[in-house]
Enzyme design. Structure first.
Site, PDB file in Angstrom:
ATOM      1  CB  CYS A 159      -0.907   0.026   1.226  1.00  0.00           C
ATOM      2  SG  CYS A 159      -2.207  -1.179   1.110  1.00  0.00           S
TER       3      CYS A 159
HETATM    4  N1  CO8 Z   1     -20.048  -9.314   7.374  1.00  0.00           N
HETATM    5  C1  CO8 Z   1     -20.541  -9.429   8.644  1.00  0.00           C
HETATM    6  N2  CO8 Z   1     -19.771  -9.666   9.734  1.00  0.00           N
HETATM    7  C2  CO8 Z   1     -18.446  -9.796   9.520  1.00  0.00           C
HETATM    8  C3  CO8 Z   1     -17.867  -9.698   8.228  1.00  0.00           C
HETATM    9  C4  CO8 Z   1     -18.723  -9.444   7.134  1.00  0.00           C
HETATM   10  N3  CO8 Z   1     -18.261  -9.325   5.880  1.00  0.00           N
HETATM   11  N4  CO8 Z   1     -16.537  -9.861   8.344  1.00  0.00           N
HETATM   12  C5  CO8 Z   1     -16.273 -10.068   9.640  1.00  0.00           C
HETATM   13  N5  CO8 Z   1     -17.421 -10.027  10.350  1.00  0.00           N
HETATM   14  C6  CO8 Z   1     -17.593 -10.228  11.800  1.00  0.00           C
HETATM   15  C7  CO8 Z   1     -16.475 -11.060  12.376  1.00  0.00           C
HETATM   16  O1  CO8 Z   1     -16.736 -12.426  12.212  1.00  0.00           O
HETATM   17  C8  CO8 Z   1     -16.512 -10.636  13.835  1.00  0.00           C
HETATM   18  O2  CO8 Z   1     -17.544 -11.336  14.485  1.00  0.00           O
HETATM   19  P1  CO8 Z   1     -17.362 -11.789  16.030  1.00  0.00           P
HETATM   20  O3  CO8 Z   1     -17.213 -10.495  16.806  1.00  0.00           O
HETATM   21  O4  CO8 Z   1     -18.616 -12.529  16.309  1.00  0.00           O
HETATM   22  O5  CO8 Z   1     -16.127 -12.628  16.069  1.00  0.00           O
HETATM   23  C9  CO8 Z   1     -16.948  -9.174  13.773  1.00  0.00           C
HETATM   24  O6  CO8 Z   1     -17.538  -8.985  12.470  1.00  0.00           O
HETATM   25  C10 CO8 Z   1     -15.786  -8.220  13.929  1.00  0.00           C
HETATM   26  O7  CO8 Z   1     -14.720  -8.629  13.032  1.00  0.00           O
HETATM   27  P2  CO8 Z   1     -13.342  -7.886  12.975  1.00  0.00           P
HETATM   28  O8  CO8 Z   1     -12.779  -7.784  14.358  1.00  0.00           O
HETATM   29  O9  CO8 Z   1     -12.501  -8.508  11.905  1.00  0.00           O
HETATM   30  O10 CO8 Z   1     -13.863  -6.460  12.469  1.00  0.00           O
HETATM   31  P3  CO8 Z   1     -13.147  -5.082  12.530  1.00  0.00           P
HETATM   32  O11 CO8 Z   1     -14.019  -4.124  13.233  1.00  0.00           O
HETATM   33  O12 CO8 Z   1     -11.723  -5.155  12.962  1.00  0.00           O
HETATM   34  O13 CO8 Z   1     -13.154  -4.647  10.967  1.00  0.00           O
HETATM   35  C11 CO8 Z   1     -11.632  -4.521   9.128  1.00  0.00           C
HETATM   36  C12 CO8 Z   1     -12.479  -5.422  10.013  1.00  0.00           C
HETATM   37  C13 CO8 Z   1     -12.575  -3.597   8.362  1.00  0.00           C
HETATM   38  C14 CO8 Z   1     -10.838  -5.380   8.155  1.00  0.00           C
HETATM   39  C15 CO8 Z   1     -10.681  -3.650  10.001  1.00  0.00           C
HETATM   40  O14 CO8 Z   1     -10.059  -4.449  10.968  1.00  0.00           O
HETATM   41  C16 CO8 Z   1      -9.621  -2.930   9.219  1.00  0.00           C
HETATM   42  O15 CO8 Z   1      -9.891  -2.226   8.247  1.00  0.00           O
HETATM   43  N6  CO8 Z   1      -8.365  -3.024   9.664  1.00  0.00           N
HETATM   44  C17 CO8 Z   1      -7.260  -2.348   9.023  1.00  0.00           C
HETATM   45  C18 CO8 Z   1      -6.814  -3.166   7.894  1.00  0.00           C
HETATM   46  C19 CO8 Z   1      -5.825  -2.479   7.020  1.00  0.00           C
HETATM   47  O16 CO8 Z   1      -5.595  -1.314   7.032  1.00  0.00           O
HETATM   48  N7  CO8 Z   1      -5.210  -3.281   6.199  1.00  0.00           N
HETATM   49  C20 CO8 Z   1      -4.342  -2.840   5.224  1.00  0.00           C
HETATM   50  C21 CO8 Z   1      -4.496  -3.813   4.125  1.00  0.00           C
HETATM   51  S1  CO8 Z   1      -3.950  -3.267   2.627  1.00  0.00           S
HETATM   52  C22 CO8 Z   1      -2.267  -3.610   2.388  1.00  0.00           C
HETATM   53  O17 CO8 Z   1      -1.406  -3.082   2.960  1.00  0.00           O
HETATM   54  C23 CO8 Z   1      -1.893  -4.659   1.456  1.00  0.00           C
HETATM   55  C24 CO8 Z   1      -2.289  -4.316   0.099  1.00  0.00           C
HETATM   56  C25 CO8 Z   1      -2.218  -5.468  -0.759  1.00  0.00           C
HETATM   57  C26 CO8 Z   1      -3.221  -5.420  -1.850  1.00  0.00           C
HETATM   58  C27 CO8 Z   1      -3.664  -6.776  -2.125  1.00  0.00           C
HETATM   59  C28 CO8 Z   1      -4.898  -6.825  -2.976  1.00  0.00           C
HETATM   60  C29 CO8 Z   1      -5.813  -7.916  -2.679  1.00  0.00           C
END
Ligand code: CO8
Length: 379
Positions: free
Chosen positions: A162
């Site tokens: 990223c």
């Molecule tokens: N629908 C409904 N519920 C869901 C879903 C969904 N789609 N997904 C997860 N849940 C549930 C989980 O199961 C969990 O349930 P429970 O509490 O019962 O266990 C609950 O929702 C909460 O899950 P999370 O703790 O995972 O949720 P978060 O509030 O943490 O949100 C995010 C998830 C949005 C992913 C968040 O953590 C986030 O954005 N974090 C930062 C991530 C980030 O910045 N990453 C950078 C990635 S990019 C990079 O650098 C690489 C690039 C490479 C590109 C590659 C291309 C493919």
């Protein structure tokens, strides 16, 4: 050649290519939930005897609340949404045709060149800076250089996930400071849909496709309406929390080959918790070095991964809750476009700034990696 005593690197112009097709959260969730329903039906026995877990549904409300994402542009919508495919289908091209990454990179680059009034023949270097290259060689940058008609110069690919675009901007700025080049294109074509596991509920909503270009030039040749680069800084710190294990050695261990785990995976919550303080501290440190106070910052063009992360970082940097005007988002339309995100935000939300306004382009992501680029409007 450039007089190294006076030449300063500037951002001369930017370009953007947006794929025409877009997927809304509702469309994405409907497709995923149909896939999950069919998968559960196919595995009903194993689910009922407890040997595997049923797949639970995805939800539009969760996606919007957790990330701020409402839609994403993609190169091929129909196949991604087909619950029996859930991958883009992009027909293979012959070696005589432009590759898809080069094609969209050239579109963004041409926009930047036109905006700067720059003849492609006068571009000295092309950097293709993004998360996933379509092939190892010949370098995508060299193909883009050729397709643009960039004359004699050089090009190479660089991948810092990223943060690739900000690492590219610093590299270009350093070439200019050293007198190795006067006009450098940093091109970030991101076809993230090819590396996203659309069958993974935790991440299927995160990414979108796009291409951006930043033309970094020496101040003595740049158009008057440019952005001075006040300072750049890069940082990396190893973490397995965002990982992609796709690689050429995978064919050497076919027994562990599994398409699903050689795609993007992350521990999203850990990333959130670790990256917010890392990036906030990095920005604060860089501001101190440049003697810039939060009150002097007119706008932040932050990496577009998560709206809540950006809210926290912007609050720390500015010292108050940031308005949409101070820290604009493009997550709603584009989702996370990896290296391109902060550049899209800058491209779409910078025309209204006036002479001497100061802003920050900042990216962060896998590695971990982060880059800061402080800029000032010159005219
Ligand atoms: N629908 C409904 N519920 C869901 C879903 C969904 N789609 N997904 C997860 N849940 C549930 C989980 O199961 C969990 O349930 P429970 O509490 O019962 O266990 C609950 O929702 C909460 O899950 P999370 O703790 O995972 O949720 P978060 O509030 O943490 O949100 C995010 C998830 C949005 C992913 C968040 O953590 C986030 O954005 N974090 C930062 C991530 C980030 O910045 N990453 C950078 C990635 S990019 C990079 O650098 C690489 C690039 C490479 C590109 C590659 C291309 C493919």
């Amino acid at each position: 050649m450039t007089d190294q005593r006076t030449a300063k690197p500037v951002i001369a112009a930017t370009g953007l290519f947006t794929p025409p097709q877009s997927i809304s959260n509702d469309e994405l969730v409907a497709s995923y939930n149909l896939y999950a329903e069919r998968w559960n039906a196919r595995h009903a026995d194993a689910i009922s005897d407890g040997s595997i877990d049923a797949k639970t549904s995805s939800s539009t409300e969760f996606i919007e609340k957790a990330s701020g994402i409402k839609a994403r542009h993609v190169m091929d919508k129909a196949s991604i949404l087909d619950p029996e495919i859930m991958e883009p289908r992009l027909p293979e091209r012959s070696d005589d045709e432009p590759s898809m990454m080069a094609e969209i990179g050239v579109k963004a680059a041409n926009m930047a060149l036109e905006r700067a009034g720059r003849d492609p023949a006068d571009v000295d270097a092309v950097l293709c800076a993004c998360s996933n290259m379509q092939r190892p060689y010949p370098a995508m940058a060299v193909e883009i250089q050729d397709a643009l008609g960039c004359g004699e110069g050089f090009g190479f690919d660089m991948n810092v996930a990223c943060s690739s675009a900000t690492f590219g901007i610093q590299t270009a700025a350093d070439f200019i400071r050293a007198g190795h080049a006067r006009s450098v294109l940093v091109v970030s074509p991101e076809i993230t849909s090819g590396h996203l596991n659309w069958r993974d509920r935790d991440s299927h909503f995160i990414f979108g496709d796009v291409a951006t270009a930043v033309l970094v030039e020496s101040s003595d040749i740049a158009p008057a309406d440019h952005w001075e680069i006040l300072g750049t800084r890069l940082k990396t710190s190893f973490s397995n929390n965002i990982r992609n294990n796709f690689g050429f050695l995978n064919r050497a261990h076919p027994e562990t080959r599994d398409d699903d785990d050689k795609l993007f995976v992350q521990e999203g919550r850990k990333v959130f918790k670790e990256v917010v303080p890392m990036v906030s501290a990095m920005i604060a440190d860089h501001m101190e070095k440049l003697d810039i106070a939060g009150t002097q910052l007119r706008r932040l063009w932050l990496h577009q991964a998560n709206a809540n992360m950006n809210r926290l970082i912007a609050h720390k940097v500015l010292g108050h809750e940031a308005s949409d005007d101070e820290s604009p988002t493009v997550l709603d339309e584009y989702a996370n476009t990896s290296s391109a995100g902060s550049i899209i935000a800058f491209h779409k939300h910078s025309a209204d700034l006036v002479k001497d306004d100061i802003g920050l382009i900042c990216s962060f992501g896998a590695g971990y990696s982060a880059g800061t680029v402080f800029i000032r409007k010159a005219a």
